[in-house]
Design a protein around this motif. Structure first.
Motif, short mmCIF file in Angstrom:
data_model
loop_
_atom_site.label_atom_id
_atom_site.label_comp_id
_atom_site.label_asym_id
_atom_site.label_seq_id
_atom_site.Cartn_x
_atom_site.Cartn_y
_atom_site.Cartn_z
N UNK A 96 0.83 -1.20 0.00
CA UNK A 96 0.00 0.00 0.00
C UNK A 96 0.86 1.26 0.00
N UNK A 97 1.96 1.24 0.76
CA UNK A 97 2.88 2.39 0.78
C UNK A 97 3.43 2.63 -0.62
N UNK A 98 3.89 1.57 -1.26
CA UNK A 98 4.45 1.70 -2.62
C UNK A 98 3.39 2.19 -3.59
N UNK A 99 2.14 1.71 -3.43
CA UNK A 99 1.05 2.14 -4.30
C UNK A 99 0.78 3.64 -4.13
N UNK A 100 0.71 4.11 -2.88
CA UNK A 100 0.47 5.54 -2.64
C UNK A 100 1.59 6.40 -3.23
N UNK A 101 2.83 5.98 -3.04
CA UNK A 101 3.95 6.75 -3.58
C UNK A 101 3.88 6.78 -5.11
N UNK A 102 3.52 5.67 -5.73
CA UNK A 102 3.36 5.62 -7.18
C UNK A 102 2.23 6.55 -7.64
N UNK A 103 1.15 6.62 -6.88
CA UNK A 103 0.04 7.52 -7.22
C UNK A 103 0.47 8.97 -7.14
N UNK A 104 1.27 9.30 -6.15
CA UNK A 104 1.78 10.67 -6.04
C UNK A 104 2.70 10.97 -7.21
N UNK A 105 3.61 10.03 -7.54
CA UNK A 105 4.53 10.22 -8.66
C UNK A 105 3.80 10.39 -9.98
N UNK A 106 2.67 9.70 -10.15
CA UNK A 106 1.92 9.76 -11.40
C UNK A 106 1.21 11.09 -11.60
N UNK A 107 1.05 11.85 -10.54
CA UNK A 107 0.37 13.15 -10.62
C UNK A 107 1.32 14.20 -11.18
N UNK A 108 0.76 15.15 -11.90
CA UNK A 108 1.58 16.20 -12.50
C UNK A 108 2.16 17.16 -11.46
N UNK A 109 1.50 17.25 -10.31
CA UNK A 109 1.99 18.09 -9.21
C UNK A 109 1.39 17.54 -7.92
N UNK A 110 1.90 18.02 -6.79
CA UNK A 110 1.33 17.58 -5.53
C UNK A 110 -0.11 18.07 -5.40
N UNK A 111 -0.40 19.25 -5.93
CA UNK A 111 -1.76 19.77 -5.91
C UNK A 111 -2.69 18.83 -6.69
N UNK A 112 -2.24 18.35 -7.84
CA UNK A 112 -3.05 17.43 -8.64
C UNK A 112 -3.33 16.16 -7.85
N UNK A 113 -2.35 15.67 -7.11
CA UNK A 113 -2.59 14.50 -6.28
C UNK A 113 -3.64 14.81 -5.21
N UNK A 114 -3.53 15.95 -4.55
CA UNK A 114 -4.49 16.31 -3.51
C UNK A 114 -5.91 16.34 -4.08
N UNK A 115 -6.06 16.78 -5.32
CA UNK A 115 -7.38 16.88 -5.93
C UNK A 115 -8.00 15.51 -6.20
N UNK A 116 -7.18 14.46 -6.33
CA UNK A 116 -7.73 13.12 -6.55
C UNK A 116 -8.40 12.58 -5.30
N UNK A 117 -7.99 13.08 -4.15
CA UNK A 117 -8.49 12.65 -2.83
C UNK A 117 -8.19 11.18 -2.53
#
Length: 87
Positions: free
Chosen positions: A12-33
């Motif tokens: 799960x940790x690796x999955x979350x980090x991959x999801x953050x990396x896949x986002x264009x910015x940290x703000x974009x990741x925050x918007x995915x919720x």
């Protein structure tokens, strides 16, 4: 990491980090919720908590000069500060 937190949480940790990396910015990741990200308060107000499970949170710190929308839109890097058990 597996001996400390177990295989499922490690995945799960690796999955979350991959999801953050896949986002264009940290703000974009925050918007995915994804993982219910929330900004911490007090002395840790420059960090975010991201749900890994009912009890565990991934703590990350965006590498940015500020925390308004424009700064987080430019933010493409984070520090992973650790995993905490909230219970």
């Amino acid at each position: 990491m597996i001996p400390k937190v177990g295989l499922d949480l490690t995945k799960t940790i690796k999955k979350r980090i991959s999801q953050i990396k896949a986002s264009s910015s940290f703000y974009a990741y925050l918007q995915t919720k994804i993982g219910k990200p929330e900004r911490l308060s007090g002395a840790d107000d420059n960090k975010y908590s991201i749900h890994l499970s009912a009890n565990y949170r991934l703590i990350v710190q965006p590498i940015t000069t500020g925390f308004d929308r424009e700064d987080l839109l430019k933010c493409d890097s984070i520090y992973v500060k650790g995993v905490v058990d909230y219970h």
